[in-house]
Design a protein around this motif. Sequence first.
Motif, PDB file in Angstrom:
ATOM      1  N   VAL A   3       0.938  -1.259  -0.021  1.00 36.06           N
ATOM      2  CA  VAL A   3      -0.023  -0.265  -0.031  1.00 36.06           C
ATOM      3  C   VAL A   3       0.794   1.287   0.130  1.00 36.06           C
ATOM      4  O   VAL A   3       1.806   1.358   0.625  1.00 36.06           O
ATOM      5  N   ASP A  32       0.184  -2.434  -4.927  1.00 42.95           N
ATOM      6  CA  ASP A  32      -1.125  -3.254  -5.085  1.00 42.95           C
ATOM      7  C   ASP A  32      -2.434  -2.263  -4.870  1.00 42.95           C
ATOM      8  O   ASP A  32      -3.238  -2.256  -5.590  1.00 42.95           O
ATOM      9  N   LEU A  33      -2.146  -1.266  -4.025  1.00 46.82           N
ATOM     10  CA  LEU A  33      -3.300  -0.099  -3.495  1.00 46.82           C
ATOM     11  C   LEU A  33      -2.346   1.352  -3.516  1.00 46.82           C
ATOM     12  O   LEU A  33      -1.506   1.163  -2.527  1.00 46.82           O
ATOM     13  N   VAL A  85      -7.747   6.706  -5.878  1.00 53.82           N
ATOM     14  CA  VAL A  85      -7.469   5.352  -5.533  1.00 53.82           C
ATOM     15  C   VAL A  85      -7.098   4.511  -6.496  1.00 53.82           C
ATOM     16  O   VAL A  85      -7.785   4.612  -7.732  1.00 53.82           O
ATOM     17  N   SER A  87      -5.698   0.553  -7.878  1.00 53.02           N
ATOM     18  CA  SER A  87      -5.833  -0.455  -7.276  1.00 53.02           C
ATOM     19  C   SER A  87      -5.481  -1.787  -8.175  1.00 53.02           C
ATOM     20  O   SER A  87      -5.897  -1.770  -9.353  1.00 53.02           O
ATOM     21  N   ARG A  88      -5.029  -2.847  -7.766  1.00 51.87           N
ATOM     22  CA  ARG A  88      -4.466  -3.938  -8.316  1.00 51.87           C
ATOM     23  C   ARG A  88      -5.898  -4.780  -8.793  1.00 51.87           C
ATOM     24  O   ARG A  88      -5.938  -5.563  -9.871  1.00 51.87           O
ATOM     25  N   ILE A  91     -12.350  -2.343  -8.570  1.00 48.19           N
ATOM     26  CA  ILE A  91     -13.063  -1.595  -7.594  1.00 48.19           C
ATOM     27  C   ILE A  91     -14.474  -1.792  -7.567  1.00 48.19           C
ATOM     28  O   ILE A  91     -15.140  -1.476  -8.652  1.00 48.19           O
ATOM     29  N   THR A 116     -12.251  -2.903  -2.775  1.00 44.93           N
ATOM     30  CA  THR A 116     -11.360  -3.604  -3.745  1.00 44.93           C
ATOM     31  C   THR A 116     -10.401  -4.603  -3.274  1.00 44.93           C
ATOM     32  O   THR A 116     -10.240  -4.391  -1.903  1.00 44.93           O
ATOM     33  N   PHE A 121     -10.815   0.139   1.400  1.00 47.08           N
ATOM     34  CA  PHE A 121      -9.718   1.219   1.388  1.00 47.08           C
ATOM     35  C   PHE A 121     -10.189   2.677   1.280  1.00 47.08           C
ATOM     36  O   PHE A 121     -11.106   2.854   0.536  1.00 47.08           O
TER      37      PHE A 121
END
Length: 248
Positions: A3, A32-33, A85, A87-88, A91, A116, A121
């Motif tokens: 993160v 990843d985030l 945001v 994200s891997r 969402i 997610t 998150f």
Amino acid sequence: MRVVSWNLWWRFGPWRERQKAILEVLREQRPDLVGLQEVWAAGGENLAEWLAAELGLHWTWAPSPAPERWRRRIADPSVDIGNAVLSRWPIEETEILRLPVPPDLDDGRLGLYARTGPVSFFTAHLTSAPNACEVRRQQAAALAEFADREGPVVLTGDFNAGPGFPELLELRRCFRDAWEEAAPSTPGETWDWDPRLPYRQGPRQTERIDFVHLAGPVTARHAHRAGDRPVEGVWPSDHAAVVADLVC
């Protein structure tokens, strides 16, 4: 799960050169985030969208509902600002919280939620007004309530207050500080941390004001700073990024 939390300093300074440096830092970190603050959008471009495309990530963003104060600072009424945001994982759900603030300080600060991957998150940006401790306290309390979810919760952001500041008491009652959990003896200042930083204004006020907060069944195993040095001569932002490796 890696993160990152990072304030990108909007469209201040050499923003086109900084945009490339920001990308290189994130590419090196392979997150990843990512929770981002001070993200710009203008003329059909969105910094979060561009970063997500370059990194192969999904994205969402929440524009400020009151960007006028920001726009006056760069004399450009066409540029939006907000939180984002990356994200891997896809969402699945989003929600926006407008943080409480008196009218004379309102510049549209927000909390952004994204469901997610394995976590709920959040990313947020509290007011930066120097004498607004009570405003930040109210914003932190509203954010703690907003982020009260089942399962692993990760709350990132620029809180404009250090870890021991009283305005963050409500958050400390509900959340753990990933830096204190994983790297308590490591210097973690994210604001004005280096005297060479060219974007400093006024006297130095070194502090760790950017956080990855945790609640529920999630643990921080490692934490470090990123974006805290120039990339090919360009400093990416006036904030350093916080990087935390988590296990759910």
